[in-house]
Design a protein around this motif. Structure first.
Motif, PDB file in Angstrom:
ATOM      1  N   ILE A  35       0.829  -1.207   0.000  1.00 28.22           N
ATOM      2  CA  ILE A  35       0.000   0.000   0.000  1.00 28.22           C
ATOM      3  C   ILE A  35       0.863   1.256   0.000  1.00 28.22           C
ATOM      4  N   ALA A  40      -3.438   5.308   1.379  1.00 28.40           N
ATOM      5  CA  ALA A  40      -4.657   4.862   2.052  1.00 28.40           C
ATOM      6  C   ALA A  40      -5.444   6.106   2.448  1.00 28.40           C
ATOM      7  N   ASP A  81      -9.968   2.265   1.614  1.00 32.72           N
ATOM      8  CA  ASP A  81      -9.541   2.820   0.319  1.00 32.72           C
ATOM      9  C   ASP A  81      -8.043   2.606   0.127  1.00 32.72           C
ATOM     10  N   ILE A  82      -7.695   1.803  -0.871  1.00 30.46           N
ATOM     11  CA  ILE A  82      -6.324   1.324  -1.044  1.00 30.46           C
ATOM     12  C   ILE A  82      -5.815   1.622  -2.449  1.00 30.46           C
ATOM     13  N   GLY A 109     -10.875  -2.281   0.237  1.00 30.63           N
ATOM     14  CA  GLY A 109     -10.506  -3.212   1.293  1.00 30.63           C
ATOM     15  C   GLY A 109     -11.681  -3.532   2.199  1.00 30.63           C
ATOM     16  N   ALA A 141      -6.937  -1.042   5.274  1.00 26.38           N
ATOM     17  CA  ALA A 141      -6.075  -0.148   4.495  1.00 26.38           C
ATOM     18  C   ALA A 141      -4.927   0.456   5.285  1.00 26.38           C
ATOM     19  N   ALA A 164      -1.613  -5.326   2.344  1.00 25.54           N
ATOM     20  CA  ALA A 164      -2.952  -5.854   2.585  1.00 25.54           C
ATOM     21  C   ALA A 164      -3.348  -6.802   1.471  1.00 25.54           C
ATOM     22  N   THR A 182      -6.188  -7.971  -1.138  1.00 24.09           N
ATOM     23  CA  THR A 182      -7.360  -7.443  -1.811  1.00 24.09           C
ATOM     24  C   THR A 182      -8.020  -8.556  -2.614  1.00 24.09           C
ATOM     25  N   THR A 200     -10.657  -5.157  -7.353  1.00 27.90           N
ATOM     26  CA  THR A 200      -9.390  -4.471  -7.582  1.00 27.90           C
ATOM     27  C   THR A 200      -9.330  -4.071  -9.049  1.00 27.90           C
ATOM     28  N   ALA A 217      -6.580   6.356  -4.834  1.00 27.70           N
ATOM     29  CA  ALA A 217      -7.051   5.832  -3.548  1.00 27.70           C
ATOM     30  C   ALA A 217      -8.306   6.531  -3.051  1.00 27.70           C
TER      31      ALA A 217
END
Length: 328
Positions: free
Chosen positions: A36, A39, A65-66, A91, A100, A105, A107, A112, A125
């Protein structure tokens, strides 16, 4: 790749958030491991932090939010992604490996999307939660309450998708200083967020000669809901992001719909898989435009102060973005 990572851990209900270490997870079927880079903070993160709502167990990693880079993927059920791809994803904070606010992380591949070459991590993001909340709430005329605040990232996506889907007019409330912003989103009419309920109803009535079939309320507080009943057409619908505070039988045929923008739920997953298949194209063609954003200092440590600002209503027209990789 290291075995441990830094994460912002929510250890138990109403406890303080703290940066700690945890293992980097390994992806399973239909999952990606994402490093990440950006975020985003959302009002729901502050609400969960303060109330524990939506949570059934701890510890938890907040944030959904990633944006980052695919570090590792599992072949079965994963298509169209390669190691090194720049991606954005929605996420899931109840699943600790999918939160996030950590450096790596997991997903879900179908939730995605690749980031177009001209987009950056920080801007990408800002898209996932706001987009998914709007998608589940929309699908004439439409009024959208609160189109520019931190909460209004939901409204931004709703405005963009409403215009893309042919709604006209699209009316929103916002701070006057954000007029250009919400008009860029696609709003046809803007009214001052500071107006009282009576003033807002009167002002809208002067320029829009028919009631609204749909109201999308990004705040969903009792005071905003009470105004919306007065704006609706017969059998109109209010789309809420929090439970209704006015009974439907008080609305004389009006109805409320409480939406959940969580794409990980079994009954919403198919809808979101279809929309996420279009996210890269929508970003590339400008149908969806990322929010303006402000970068927080100090990596994950910066999230703590950022959430306090969100909770105090000190964020307007921008999303706050943290860089987990900069965590000391």
């Amino acid at each position: 790749m290291p075995q441990q990572q830094k994460a912002l851990i929510f250890p138990q209900k109403r406890a303080n958030l703290k940066v700690g270490s945890r293992s980097i997870p390994s992806p399973g079927t239909r999952q990606l491991l994402v490093k990440i880079h950006s975020a985003v903070l959302n009002p729901v993160d502050y609400m969960i932090r303060n109330t524990g709502v939506f949570l059934t167990h701890y510890p938890v990693i907040l944030g959904v939010d990633i944006a980052g880079i695919v570090e590792e993927l599992v072949g079965e059920g994963v298509e169209n992604f390669c190691k090194g791809d720049k991606v954005l994803a929605h996420g899931s904070f109840p699943i600790i490996d999918q939160g996030a606010f950590q450096q790596y992380a997991l997903t879900v591949a179908t939730l995605t999307a690749k980031i177009p070459s001209k987009q950056f991590f920080d801007s990408a993001a800002t898209v996932p939660l706001g987009l998914d909340t709007a998608v589940v709430g929309l699908y004439g005329s439409l009024v959208i309450l609160n189109g520019s605040s931190s909460v209004g990232s939901y409204s931004k996506r709703a405005i963009q998708l409403a215009r893309f889907s042919g709604f006209d007019p699209v009316v929103t409330t916002a701070f006057p200083s954000n007029e250009d912003l919400v008009r860029d989103y696609g709003a046809t009419h803007l009214f001052d967020w500071h107006l009282s309920g009576n003033q807002l109803v009167a002002a809208i009535g002067k320029v829009i000669d028919s009631p609204f079939r749909i109201v999308f309320d990004a705040i969903s507080l009792p005071e905003t809901q009470s105004v919306e009943w007065r704006l609706l057409a017969q059998n109109g619908i209010i789309v809420l992001t929090l439970p209704a505070s006015v009974k439907e039988d008080e609305g004389k045929g009006h109805k409320t719909i409480y939406i959940n923008g969580d794409p990980h739920l079994p009954y919403t997953h198919e809808l979101f898989c279809n929309s996420w298949a279009m996210v890269e194209t929508w970003l590339l063609e400008g149908i969806i435009q990322p929010n303006n954003h402000e970068i927080l200092p100090n990596g994950l440590e910066g999230v703590i102060g950022g959430l306090e600002r969100v909770g105090m209503g000190q964020v307007s027209g921008v999303k706050l973005v943290a860089h987990p990789q900069e965590t000391q």
